[in-house]
Design a protein around this motif. Structure first.
Motif, PDB file in Angstrom:
ATOM      1  N   UNK A  22      18.221 -42.065 -72.134  1.00  0.00           N
ATOM      2  CA  UNK A  22      18.266 -41.404 -73.443  1.00  0.00           C
ATOM      3  C   UNK A  22      19.711 -41.258 -73.903  1.00  0.00           C
ATOM      4  N   UNK A  23      20.661 -41.610 -73.038  1.00  0.00           N
ATOM      5  CA  UNK A  23      22.063 -41.413 -73.350  1.00  0.00           C
ATOM      6  C   UNK A  23      22.819 -42.689 -72.963  1.00  0.00           C
ATOM      7  N   UNK A  24      23.546 -43.262 -73.902  1.00  0.00           N
ATOM      8  CA  UNK A  24      24.168 -44.573 -73.688  1.00  0.00           C
ATOM      9  C   UNK A  24      25.294 -44.579 -72.667  1.00  0.00           C
ATOM     10  N   UNK A  25      25.957 -43.412 -72.486  1.00  0.00           N
ATOM     11  CA  UNK A  25      27.076 -43.401 -71.536  1.00  0.00           C
ATOM     12  C   UNK A  25      26.778 -42.441 -70.380  1.00  0.00           C
ATOM     13  N   UNK A  26      25.492 -42.314 -70.045  1.00  0.00           N
ATOM     14  CA  UNK A  26      25.084 -41.353 -69.013  1.00  0.00           C
ATOM     15  C   UNK A  26      25.294 -41.865 -67.593  1.00  0.00           C
ATOM     16  N   UNK A  38      15.200 -51.907 -60.253  1.00  0.00           N
ATOM     17  CA  UNK A  38      15.385 -50.936 -61.335  1.00  0.00           C
ATOM     18  C   UNK A  38      16.877 -50.659 -61.562  1.00  0.00           C
ATOM     19  N   UNK A  39      17.624 -50.548 -60.450  1.00  0.00           N
ATOM     20  CA  UNK A  39      19.072 -50.265 -60.561  1.00  0.00           C
ATOM     21  C   UNK A  39      19.733 -51.285 -61.483  1.00  0.00           C
ATOM     22  N   UNK A  40      19.416 -52.537 -61.227  1.00  0.00           N
ATOM     23  CA  UNK A  40      20.027 -53.617 -61.996  1.00  0.00           C
ATOM     24  C   UNK A  40      19.696 -53.503 -63.488  1.00  0.00           C
ATOM     25  N   UNK A  41      18.413 -53.282 -63.770  1.00  0.00           N
ATOM     26  CA  UNK A  41      17.995 -53.228 -65.174  1.00  0.00           C
ATOM     27  C   UNK A  41      18.644 -52.035 -65.890  1.00  0.00           C
ATOM     28  N   UNK A  42      18.785 -50.913 -65.203  1.00  0.00           N
ATOM     29  CA  UNK A  42      19.419 -49.741 -65.835  1.00  0.00           C
ATOM     30  C   UNK A  42      20.895 -50.058 -66.104  1.00  0.00           C
ATOM     31  N   UNK A  44      22.316 -52.968 -66.440  1.00  0.00           N
ATOM     32  CA  UNK A  44      22.524 -54.036 -67.416  1.00  0.00           C
ATOM     33  C   UNK A  44      22.214 -53.593 -68.838  1.00  0.00           C
ATOM     34  N   UNK A  45      21.585 -52.449 -68.957  1.00  0.00           N
ATOM     35  CA  UNK A  45      21.223 -51.937 -70.273  1.00  0.00           C
ATOM     36  C   UNK A  45      22.472 -51.728 -71.126  1.00  0.00           C
ATOM     37  N   UNK A  46      23.551 -51.314 -70.439  1.00  0.00           N
ATOM     38  CA  UNK A  46      24.722 -50.913 -71.191  1.00  0.00           C
ATOM     39  C   UNK A  46      25.874 -50.722 -70.200  1.00  0.00           C
ATOM     40  N   UNK A  47      27.048 -51.307 -70.454  1.00  0.00           N
ATOM     41  CA  UNK A  47      28.092 -51.170 -69.414  1.00  0.00           C
ATOM     42  C   UNK A  47      28.798 -49.822 -69.428  1.00  0.00           C
ATOM     43  N   UNK A  48      28.447 -48.954 -70.388  1.00  0.00           N
ATOM     44  CA  UNK A  48      29.006 -47.582 -70.360  1.00  0.00           C
ATOM     45  C   UNK A  48      28.192 -46.676 -69.428  1.00  0.00           C
ATOM     46  N   UNK A  49      27.013 -47.142 -69.089  1.00  0.00           N
ATOM     47  CA  UNK A  49      26.166 -46.398 -68.146  1.00  0.00           C
ATOM     48  C   UNK A  49      26.712 -46.570 -66.733  1.00  0.00           C
ATOM     49  N   UNK A  50      26.654 -45.484 -65.918  1.00  0.00           N
ATOM     50  CA  UNK A  50      26.964 -45.641 -64.484  1.00  0.00           C
ATOM     51  C   UNK A  50      25.676 -45.420 -63.703  1.00  0.00           C
ATOM     52  N   UNK A  71      27.863 -56.413 -60.814  1.00  0.00           N
ATOM     53  CA  UNK A  71      27.841 -55.274 -61.745  1.00  0.00           C
ATOM     54  C   UNK A  71      28.898 -54.233 -61.353  1.00  0.00           C
ATOM     55  N   UNK A  72      29.801 -53.934 -62.278  1.00  0.00           N
ATOM     56  CA  UNK A  72      30.878 -52.984 -61.967  1.00  0.00           C
ATOM     57  C   UNK A  72      30.456 -51.540 -62.147  1.00  0.00           C
ATOM     58  N   UNK A  73      29.321 -51.336 -62.785  1.00  0.00           N
ATOM     59  CA  UNK A  73      28.908 -49.945 -63.056  1.00  0.00           C
ATOM     60  C   UNK A  73      27.830 -49.443 -62.082  1.00  0.00           C
ATOM     61  N   UNK A  74      27.760 -50.066 -60.895  1.00  0.00           N
ATOM     62  CA  UNK A  74      26.782 -49.635 -59.879  1.00  0.00           C
ATOM     63  C   UNK A  74      27.502 -49.275 -58.585  1.00  0.00           C
TER      64      UNK A  74
END
Ligand code: SAM
Length: 292
Positions: A22-26, A38-42, A44-50, A71-74
């Motif tokens: 629900x939040x783009x940079x959450x 699931x981790x990957x799909x979350x 890849x949704x947005x690179x501001x997400x961690x 993926x750098x955000x995982x």
């Protein structure tokens, strides 16, 4: 790495993304990262997400690490979801935007070699998700009293009519060393009419019960549901995918009774299209709640 040629297909993926994010940079936590679907799909949704991915199974995490290395955000952690507070503390994170728990067994655990989760392969009785844990399925099968076995088969396997008979047969066949020997002991306990009547394999319920006992699955789920709201920011989401009625009942009742949460969605079940490509999703149910 053990021999493993399958790939785990993440269950109810679109529905999870729709309700969890629900939040783009959450910051989101996949509490049961498994093979990382699931981790990957979350991520890849947005690179501001961690995304923080947790799992107790170091072998499964190795697969996830390879699949998600681009993926750098995982970030992945070998930890139980009940250790979420500790993981967050080490990262100096107070609250997160959402958590996902996909209960049940990963395809690697079921289809990979030597883990003893499946009654369709002859393997030592193990069933541990955390390979560093001491208690194995062999301990439960060979050391529990007939009463204890009967109780867990009745409660965790929902084997209402035959729990006592199965427990008795297990005790009389000890020592039981492999999954096939356990299947044989269960078979001997059931009347022929019952064996013919069952739509699912006659050992399914007993194997489920022993797995739940070995991994303290229901106890962990209850502990987690009690602790997690404190680590969610306001409007933060909790999404849980369960695979049998015992788990689903715990989640449903908790979402109803916990004043810190309000139920948002569920039970959401897979559509025909998903089931045609992933029959394993057959009994999945997704429930989502929001932090008030
Ligand atoms: N969502 C994953 C995917 O798409 O690849 C699959 C998850 S799989 C159904 C469930 C995972 O939960 C398994 O890998 C298992 O090791 C893990 N697990 C079980 N109990 C756990 C616990 N207490 N804490 C963390 N992970 C746990």
């Amino acid at each position: 790495m053990r021999i493993y040629n399958e790939k785990h297909i993440p269950v109810l993926l679109e529905e999870v993304l729709k309700h969890l994010i629900w939040k783009d940079d959450g910051i989101y936590v996949d509490c049961t990262a498994g093979e990382g679907g699931h981790t990957r799909a979350i991520a890849e949704r947005n690179d501001k997400i961690s995304v923080l991915g947790l799992d107790v199974d170091s072998e499964v995490l190795e697969i996830a690490e390879k699949r998600l290395s681009h993926l750098n955000n995982v970030k992945l952690f070998k930890a139980s979801y009940i250790e979420l507070p500790v993981v967050l503390k080490t990262l100096s994170i107070n609250r997160v935007s959402g958590v996902l728990v996909d209960l049940g067994v990963s395809t690697y655990q079921l289809k990979g070699e030597g883990r003893g989760f499946s009654f369709s392969k002859d393997e030592p009785l193990d069933m541990r998700m955390n390979l560093e844990q001491k208690k194995t399925a062999s301990d439960v099968v060979n050391n529990y009293s007939e009463d204890e076995l009967s109780r867990i088969i009745f409660e965790f396997g929902e084997e209402k009519r035959f729990a006592r008979r199965i427990a008795k047969s297990i005790v009389s066949h000890r020592p039981i060393n492999t999954t096939y020997e356990l299947v044989e002991a269960i078979k001997k306990a059931l009347p022929i009419g019952e064996l013919r009547r069952r739509k699912r394999h006659f050992a399914t319920k007993t194997f489920q019960a022993i797995r739940i006992e070995v991994n303290s699955e229901l106890k962990n789920l209850k502990t987690f549901l009690n602790l997690v709201p404190e680590y969610l920011e306001p409007q933060g989401r909790i999404a849980i995918i369960s695979f049998h009625s015992l788990e689903d009942r715990i989640v449903k009742n908790h979402f109803k009774e916990d004043k810190r949460l309000s139920s948002l969605a569920g039970p959401i079940v897979p559509g025909r299209e998903e089931l045609s490509v992933n029959p394993r999703a057959r009994s999945a149910k997704l429930r989502v709640a929001e932090r008030r």
